[in-house]
Design a protein around this motif. Structure first.
Motif, PDB file in Angstrom:
ATOM      1  N   UNK A 289       0.919  -1.089  -0.069  1.00  0.00           N
ATOM      2  CA  UNK A 289       0.036   0.022  -0.077  1.00  0.00           C
ATOM      3  C   UNK A 289       1.040   1.241  -0.123  1.00  0.00           C
ATOM      4  N   UNK A 290       0.427   2.201  -1.103  1.00  0.00           N
ATOM      5  CA  UNK A 290       1.433   3.366  -1.101  1.00  0.00           C
ATOM      6  C   UNK A 290       0.396   4.590  -0.633  1.00  0.00           C
ATOM      7  N   UNK A 291       0.925   5.380   0.269  1.00  0.00           N
ATOM      8  CA  UNK A 291       0.100   6.682   0.531  1.00  0.00           C
ATOM      9  C   UNK A 291       1.023   7.824   0.566  1.00  0.00           C
ATOM     10  N   UNK A 292       0.456   8.689  -0.259  1.00  0.00           N
ATOM     11  CA  UNK A 292       1.322   9.992  -0.289  1.00  0.00           C
ATOM     12  C   UNK A 292       0.615  11.152   0.085  1.00  0.00           C
ATOM     13  N   UNK A 293       1.288  12.204   0.663  1.00  0.00           N
ATOM     14  CA  UNK A 293       0.705  13.326   0.838  1.00  0.00           C
ATOM     15  C   UNK A 293       1.250  14.343   0.023  1.00  0.00           C
ATOM     16  N   UNK A 294       0.541  15.294  -0.659  1.00  0.00           N
ATOM     17  CA  UNK A 294       1.174  16.437  -1.664  1.00  0.00           C
ATOM     18  C   UNK A 294       0.126  17.641  -1.370  1.00  0.00           C
ATOM     19  N   UNK A 295      -0.508  18.018  -2.438  1.00  0.00           N
ATOM     20  CA  UNK A 295      -1.664  18.560  -2.186  1.00  0.00           C
ATOM     21  C   UNK A 295      -2.954  17.637  -2.256  1.00  0.00           C
ATOM     22  N   UNK A 296      -3.238  17.417  -1.014  1.00  0.00           N
ATOM     23  CA  UNK A 296      -4.143  15.921  -0.781  1.00  0.00           C
ATOM     24  C   UNK A 296      -3.380  15.038  -0.860  1.00  0.00           C
TER      25      UNK A 296
ATOM     26  N   UNK B  28      -7.429   2.284   5.825  1.00  0.00           N
ATOM     27  CA  UNK B  28      -6.715   1.477   4.458  1.00  0.00           C
ATOM     28  C   UNK B  28      -6.289   0.205   4.846  1.00  0.00           C
ATOM     29  N   UNK B  29      -5.398   0.139   5.959  1.00  0.00           N
ATOM     30  CA  UNK B  29      -4.964  -1.301   6.261  1.00  0.00           C
ATOM     31  C   UNK B  29      -5.867  -2.112   6.696  1.00  0.00           C
ATOM     32  N   UNK B  30      -7.164  -1.572   7.362  1.00  0.00           N
ATOM     33  CA  UNK B  30      -8.184  -2.738   7.667  1.00  0.00           C
ATOM     34  C   UNK B  30      -8.937  -3.153   6.376  1.00  0.00           C
ATOM     35  N   UNK B  31      -8.890  -2.344   5.554  1.00  0.00           N
ATOM     36  CA  UNK B  31      -9.703  -2.476   4.376  1.00  0.00           C
ATOM     37  C   UNK B  31      -8.968  -3.521   3.336  1.00  0.00           C
ATOM     38  N   UNK B  32      -7.618  -3.034   3.180  1.00  0.00           N
ATOM     39  CA  UNK B  32      -6.591  -3.714   2.036  1.00  0.00           C
ATOM     40  C   UNK B  32      -5.865  -4.702   2.407  1.00  0.00           C
ATOM     41  N   UNK B  33      -5.470  -4.727   3.673  1.00  0.00           N
ATOM     42  CA  UNK B  33      -4.608  -6.025   4.213  1.00  0.00           C
ATOM     43  C   UNK B  33      -3.285  -6.072   3.441  1.00  0.00           C
TER      44      UNK B  33
ATOM     45  N   UNK C  88       1.040  -5.060  13.201  1.00  0.00           N
ATOM     46  CA  UNK C  88       0.688  -4.268  11.953  1.00  0.00           C
ATOM     47  C   UNK C  88       1.730  -4.085  10.771  1.00  0.00           C
ATOM     48  N   UNK C  89       1.351  -3.969   9.768  1.00  0.00           N
ATOM     49  CA  UNK C  89       2.230  -3.955   8.483  1.00  0.00           C
ATOM     50  C   UNK C  89       3.114  -2.781   8.881  1.00  0.00           C
ATOM     51  N   UNK C  90       4.455  -3.129   8.258  1.00  0.00           N
ATOM     52  CA  UNK C  90       5.445  -1.982   8.606  1.00  0.00           C
ATOM     53  C   UNK C  90       5.181  -0.749   8.058  1.00  0.00           C
ATOM     54  N   UNK C  91       5.563   0.460   8.350  1.00  0.00           N
ATOM     55  CA  UNK C  91       5.166   1.713   7.713  1.00  0.00           C
ATOM     56  C   UNK C  91       6.618   2.421   7.202  1.00  0.00           C
ATOM     57  N   UNK C  92       6.853   2.398   5.990  1.00  0.00           N
ATOM     58  CA  UNK C  92       8.298   2.414   5.571  1.00  0.00           C
ATOM     59  C   UNK C  92       8.182   3.664   4.673  1.00  0.00           C
ATOM     60  N   UNK C  93       9.350   4.832   5.102  1.00  0.00           N
ATOM     61  CA  UNK C  93       9.505   5.916   4.161  1.00  0.00           C
ATOM     62  C   UNK C  93       9.594   5.615   3.095  1.00  0.00           C
TER      63      UNK C  93
END
Length: 383
Positions: free
Chosen positions: A198-205, A301-306, A343-348
């Motif tokens: 899962x990739x999550x990014x913040x830019x404008x939104x 998102x983690x709960x929904x997408x695993x 929980x899944x690791x959160x990586x930069x």
């Protein structure tokens, strides 16, 4: 199944692309090729200007081997990154490493002008390299449906035709920038090796994607991954996309300005970075609120997408770092009980601001490294 002409060759090129600097011996081992077969295949690929071989550093053990790399006269792809504040045009060889040719801030918010400016840069690259350009891919800060931009709310655009960025007879791929950044992180970056990232990014939104087996989950029309428009936010707020309650409005520079009672920033990303550097109580409280919203949303998102791993791009990692306690509390509280122990690791994210360019190059090369495309290249070389 690969035809005899390309049997093994596509595998060798894929390994060279997956691991820049890989040796011929390592490729042979991974693909189960004999030393002789690997030598024959790489010789054919050299003749077709598809790869080059240079002596590997001596190890003192076994036969000398070579390092595989893209041929200096080989196929290339053009990768474009069309962002909120600027654009970049890059070239990548078969190893997928983009090198920026031109970059500039937008001189106009009118989509026709922006497209015309970038198209001219693509044409200049083609004029310089001719038939070596085998595909063009565009990463754009917009919702993309069936390969077409249908809405770019942060840019203030509706439907925009990006086909002028293509070249005659050359495949054109258009995709959301966060989706492509996620593909790059899953294949080559912080999510490499995970089957589901899962990739999550913040830019404008907020943007992102779920990548399974190296491919993004696009949905029915290709417009999947619009995480920022999940209703995780304040339902009293109307998003520029048209919906109410979007997560977008609770985590970026616009949210920080609203919490601080300051005017909406013209450049939310730069503004957010400035606020993250402040030390005052009001700024800290605003950052805590944004980080808490980010943590809650990622938990959902983690709960929904695993996913096996979560990669954090753009401002997501700095926001987490700046308010780690608020983020961690919100993330943990948002997880289902059974997930909290592991929980899944959160990586930069590893590819930084170039992630979308890497992803655009990757999707362009997907169109190039096929039997049909390589056969056309061989004909072009007279083989």
């Amino acid at each position: 199944m690969a035809t005899p002409r390309w049997h093994g060759a596509l595998g060798v090129l894929a390994e060279m692309r997956r691991t820049p600097g890989v040796t011929r011996a390592a490729v042979a081992q991974r693909l189960g090729l004999s030393s002789g077969s690997a030598t024959d295949i790489t010789a054919r690929l050299r003749e077709l200007a598809l790869l080059t071989e240079t002596p590997a550093a001596a190890t003192g053990r076994g036969r000398p081997t070579t390092v595989l790399g893209p041929h200096p006269d080989g196929p290339v792809v053009v990768a474009v990154d069309l962002r909120y504040e600027d654009w970049r045009c890059a070239l990548a060889g078969l190893d997928g490493r983009p090198a920026v040719l031109e970059a500039a801030p937008h001189t106009s918010r009118e989509p026709e002008q922006a497209v015309a400016t970038i198209a001219a840069a693509v044409r200049r690259a083609h004029a310089r390299l001719g038939d070596r350009v085998r595909a063009v891919a565009v990463a754009v800060a917009a919702t993309v449906q069936d390969g077409r931009v249908v809405q770019a709310s942060t840019l203030g655009w509706g439907r925009v035709d990006l086909t002028p960025l293509g070249l005659p007879g050359v495949p054109l791929r258009i995709d959301n920038d966060a989706t492509l950044a996620g593909v790059a992180e899953a294949r080559y970056g912080a999510g490499a090796g995970a089957g589901t990232a899962l990739h999550v990014t913040v830019e404008v939104g907020v943007g992102g994607t779920l990548v399974v087996g190296g491919q993004p989950v696009r949905g029915a029309t290709g417009a999947g991954g619009e995480f920022g428009h999940l209703p995780f936010g304040d339902h009293a707020l109307r998003c520029p996309c048209g919906a109410k309650g979007c997560w977008d409005l609770t985590v970026d520079g616009r949210a920080l300005a609203r919490h601080l009672g300051e005017p909406p920033p013209s450049d939310p990303r730069t503004y957010a970075l400035a606020v993250l550097g402040r030390t005052g109580h009001a700024a800290r409280a605003a950052v805590d609120r944004a980080a808490g919203s980010l943590g809650t949303g990622i938990a959902g998102l983690v709960n929904a997408l695993d996913p096996e791993v979560v990669t954090l791009g753009g401002l997501a990692a700095p926001l987490r770092t700046a308010a780690n306690e608020a983020f961690t509390e919100a993330f943990t509280d948002g997880l289902m009980t059974f997930r909290r122990a592991a929980p899944p690791p959160l990586r930069t994210a590893a590819l930084g601001d170039d992630a979308a360019l890497h992803g655009a190059a990757a999707t362009a090369l997907d169109a190039v490294l096929t039997e049909e495309s390589l056969t056309a290249w061989a004909r072009l070389r007279g083989a």
